[in-house]
Scaffold this motif. Structure first.
Motif, PDB file in Angstrom:
ATOM      1  N   HIS A  48      52.877  19.316 -11.279  1.00 53.48           N
ATOM      2  CA  HIS A  48      54.049  18.617 -10.948  1.00 53.48           C
ATOM      3  C   HIS A  48      53.734  17.849  -9.314  1.00 53.48           C
ATOM      4  O   HIS A  48      54.058  16.622  -9.126  1.00 53.48           O
ATOM      5  N   TYR A  49      53.427  18.805  -8.324  1.00 51.45           N
ATOM      6  CA  TYR A  49      53.237  18.106  -7.198  1.00 51.45           C
ATOM      7  C   TYR A  49      51.945  17.408  -6.833  1.00 51.45           C
ATOM      8  O   TYR A  49      52.077  16.420  -6.101  1.00 51.45           O
ATOM      9  N   PRO A 105      59.177  10.716  -2.108  1.00 55.95           N
ATOM     10  CA  PRO A 105      58.073  10.170  -1.211  1.00 55.95           C
ATOM     11  C   PRO A 105      56.860  10.248  -1.658  1.00 55.95           C
ATOM     12  O   PRO A 105      56.020   9.357  -1.351  1.00 55.95           O
ATOM     13  N   LEU A 130      50.135  26.660  -3.707  1.00 55.72           N
ATOM     14  CA  LEU A 130      51.327  26.070  -4.348  1.00 55.72           C
ATOM     15  C   LEU A 130      52.075  26.876  -5.269  1.00 55.72           C
ATOM     16  O   LEU A 130      53.292  27.162  -5.413  1.00 55.72           O
ATOM     17  N   ARG A 149      62.358  22.441   0.852  1.00 54.15           N
ATOM     18  CA  ARG A 149      62.670  21.190   0.339  1.00 54.15           C
ATOM     19  C   ARG A 149      62.463  21.287  -1.065  1.00 54.15           C
ATOM     20  O   ARG A 149      63.193  20.576  -1.723  1.00 54.15           O
ATOM     21  N   TYR A 150      61.655  22.013  -1.697  1.00 52.61           N
ATOM     22  CA  TYR A 150      61.271  21.912  -3.210  1.00 52.61           C
ATOM     23  C   TYR A 150      62.250  22.740  -4.041  1.00 52.61           C
ATOM     24  O   TYR A 150      62.782  22.307  -5.089  1.00 52.61           O
ATOM     25  N   ILE A 170      55.641  26.384  -6.803  1.00 51.59           N
ATOM     26  CA  ILE A 170      55.524  25.046  -7.005  1.00 51.59           C
ATOM     27  C   ILE A 170      54.287  24.764  -8.090  1.00 51.59           C
ATOM     28  O   ILE A 170      53.268  25.287  -7.969  1.00 51.59           O
ATOM     29  N   ASP A 171      54.476  24.046  -9.083  1.00 55.70           N
ATOM     30  CA  ASP A 171      53.778  23.632 -10.228  1.00 55.70           C
ATOM     31  C   ASP A 171      52.696  22.791  -9.514  1.00 55.70           C
ATOM     32  O   ASP A 171      52.983  21.610  -9.324  1.00 55.70           O
ATOM     33  N   VAL A 193      63.460  17.391 -11.048  1.00 55.09           N
ATOM     34  CA  VAL A 193      63.402  18.545 -10.363  1.00 55.09           C
ATOM     35  C   VAL A 193      62.703  18.158  -8.767  1.00 55.09           C
ATOM     36  O   VAL A 193      61.989  17.338  -8.753  1.00 55.09           O
ATOM     37  N   ALA A 194      63.318  18.564  -7.711  1.00 54.30           N
ATOM     38  CA  ALA A 194      62.718  18.463  -6.314  1.00 54.30           C
ATOM     39  C   ALA A 194      62.602  17.076  -5.929  1.00 54.30           C
ATOM     40  O   ALA A 194      61.657  16.580  -5.560  1.00 54.30           O
ATOM     41  N   ASN A 224      60.208  17.976 -15.713  1.00 48.28           N
ATOM     42  CA  ASN A 224      60.680  18.073 -14.264  1.00 48.28           C
ATOM     43  C   ASN A 224      60.887  16.557 -13.799  1.00 48.28           C
ATOM     44  O   ASN A 224      61.154  16.434 -12.427  1.00 48.28           O
ATOM     45  N   PRO A 257      64.036  15.051  -3.645  1.00 51.03           N
ATOM     46  CA  PRO A 257      63.632  14.884  -2.191  1.00 51.03           C
ATOM     47  C   PRO A 257      62.080  15.204  -1.878  1.00 51.03           C
ATOM     48  O   PRO A 257      61.588  14.397  -0.928  1.00 51.03           O
ATOM     49  N   VAL A 258      61.373  15.878  -2.545  1.00 51.90           N
ATOM     50  CA  VAL A 258      60.130  15.907  -2.273  1.00 51.90           C
ATOM     51  C   VAL A 258      59.128  14.946  -3.216  1.00 51.90           C
ATOM     52  O   VAL A 258      58.270  14.390  -2.663  1.00 51.90           O
TER      53      VAL A 258
END
Lengths: 288, 258
Positions: free
Chosen positions: A168-169, A68, A159, B117-118, A164-165, A61-62, A58, A64-65
């Motif tokens: 990952h998050y 940060p 999540l 966002r995700y 959303i994994d 992957v994502a 990943n 922009p999230v």
């Protein structure tokens, strides 16, 4: 005096009562500990492999999230700890270098060993290990509490429901942040220690010029030291993040179990870091 | 002349002999041999006494738990879905938890924006516009920048609803949405879900298929068209309210009596 109608509780035999704190059988105890260790190793190892898999799969992957989140973790495991590390560097400089240099300067032949001793003690051993243990105490414990609470309050399921994994998050930013943080803080700690060490030497009126002091240190360093320092500190950060995240996230937790999970995570992370350090020492001795 | 027969619509949820287990303790069976079909646009309420496995039932329907036996299809695809390649299909289903389950590190607005966002490559303005729309719709504007911990449970539940609606799901699973709400919030939820079931602009104007759980069936009599009951590890698929009123099952009578 016993009251009428109350059931008398038979007293334990004297020998068993006197040794209630001892295990019934030492082989059982050792066996249980070995199995617990192997199970922990299996769980942490599987969690590490899953995390590395998710991290590599990943990468894009994502973003922009994730960007940060990773920046926040680097700030938390690195920048925020800088004041404490400057204090630790000053203290370490006094404890190790200030005293060692002052003592070595009294012995004529021992001056040649100054650089080597400093590199072995501060650069190879004390710097990385002390950094890892301080980061574990300040950030690793917070990881277990945060993730354990998130798990107990159902945030992990939330999540998953959003596609959303959770690894990952929640885990990947912590792993990256802590690996970068431990590496950067180790570099700052070593530099701070060497500088503050000379300051203590200067205050003790030891006849050692700054040029001689730093020339000794530079002469004792090799490229292998830099490579192994980077590798070792990143590995320490990775291991601390994996073990603490595993104990917070890798198993179902109730809120009242979080404190015990934190204690377990600190113990296992410390043992893992020391074992890894031993591995690096043998690697270094083999290579050189 | 050969008449062209219309292609039958796929059921939204199709369970065939499914065994469901508890997510917390997988050795505990929640429901055995469940056969149940939910069609597009239907509004189901699943009544069950407290601690009988409502959340685990929804977790299985939502693909968050694997069934221990049987076959389960969501819009024709076998569930649960773990593969990245089938994730877009999985996101056609939304889930609202009992209590909202907002992420404590984010504000209410950030929680709602998170799935956008995700998963969506939208610009910041597009995301902000969508979040504003959802905040207004769920009357959460005053708490947009608050931490979920500083918001009442009723509003946290609405934040969970807004977050689930962000990706415009076709199916919404709601875990005990009326539990612990006062009359004002209860009225709002019933009206809002009825509106979603008819088709609301917030979800693209299409009717949303709804499955809600409840430990009291009475509030749902005017809005939910289809009823099932979960008790003693059995899912009784009753159908309409006439079947509920005619049922001789004690648990059904208790759930209707309140």
């Amino acid at each position: 005096m016993q009251q009428a109608g109350a059931t008398a509780i038979p007293a334990p035999p004297p020998r068993a009562r006197d040794r209630w704190w001892l295990p019934r059988c030492y082989s059982d105890l050792i066996g249980r500990r070995v199995f617990a260790f192997l199970l922990a190793l299996h769980g942490v190892g599987a969690f590490a492999l899953i995390t590395v898999g998710v991290l590599l799969r990943n990468l894009r992957v994502a973003q922009p999230v994730m960007r940060p989140l990773i920046a926040r973790e680097i700030h938390r495991a690195g920048v925020q700890l800088l004041p404490m590390f400057f204090f630790a560097a000053a203290a370490l400089g006094f404890l190790v270098i200030g005293q060692t240099v002052a003592w070595l300067s009294r012995v004529e032949a021992a001056n040649n060993l100054l650089g080597n001793i400093m590199v072995i003690v501060v650069v190879r051993e004390l710097g990385p290990l002390l950094t890892a243990l301080l980061v574990l105490a300040r950030v690793g414990t917070a990881n277990v509490v945060e993730l354990g609470t998130a798990r107990a309050l159902g945030e992990v399921e939330a999540l998953e429901a959003l596609g959303i994994d959770p690894v990952h998050y929640l885990v990947v930013p912590r792993v990256v942040g802590m690996a970068v943080g431990v590496f950067a803080l180790t570099v700052y700690l070593i530099l701070g220690t060497l500088v503050s060490g000379y300051l203590w030497v200067f205050l003790q009126d030891v006849p050692l010029l700054p040029g001689d002091y730093f020339r000794e240190l530079a002469g004792a360093l090799s490229y292998l030291d830099f490579a192994l320092l980077a590798l070792k500190t990143c590995a320490f950060g990775f291991i601390i993040a994996i073990v603490t995240c595993f104990h917070g996230l890798g198993q179902p937790l109730q809120l009242n179990e979080i404190s015990r999970a934190t204690v377990r995570a600190v113990g296992q992370s410390t043992v893992a870091c020391i074992l890894l350090d031993a591995l690096f020492i043998s690697l270094y001795l083999t290579v050189t | 002349m050969n008449a062209i027969t219309p292609k039958p619509k796929l059921p939204v949820l199709d369970l065939r002999g499914v065994n469901m287990v508890s997510r917390q303790s997988p050795a505990t069976m929640v429901a055995e041999k469940v056969n149940w079909t939910v069609q597009v646009g239907e509004f189901w309420v699943v009544g069950a006494p407290q601690h009988s496995g409502k959340t685990d039932l929804l977790m299985t329907l939502g693909g968050l738990s694997s069934p221990s036996g049987g076959e389960y299809y969501f819009l024709g695809e076998a569930m649960p879905i773990f593969e990245e390649s089938r994730l877009p299909h999985r996101l056609r289903l939304g889930f609202v938890f009992d209590g909202g389950q907002s992420l404590g590190q984010l504000t209410v607005a950030e929680n709602i924006a998170l799935p956008l966002r995700y998963h969506r490559g939208w610009s910041a303005d597009e995301i902000e516009s969508r979040v504003q729309e959802l905040l207004e719709m769920t009357e959460l504007m005053p708490w947009a920048n608050s931490s979920p911990a500083n918001v009442g449970r009723s509003w946290q539940q609405r934040a969970g609803l807004a977050r689930a609606l962000a990706l415009q799901p076709e199916v919404l699973l709601l875990d005990s949405p009326l539990t612990g709400l006062d009359a004002r919030h209860t009225t709002w939820w019933l009206a809002f879900l009825a509106q979603l079931s008819r088709g609301d602009r917030s979800v693209g104007g299409k009717p949303v298929t709804l499955v809600v759980t409840a430990d009291d069936l009475r509030p749902w009599r005017n809005d939910a068209g289809r009823v099932a009951c979960l008790a003693n590890r059995r899912l009784l698929v009753l159908g309409d309210w006439h079947a509920v009123d005619d049922s001789k099952e004690k648990v059904v009578q208790e759930l209707v009596a309140g």
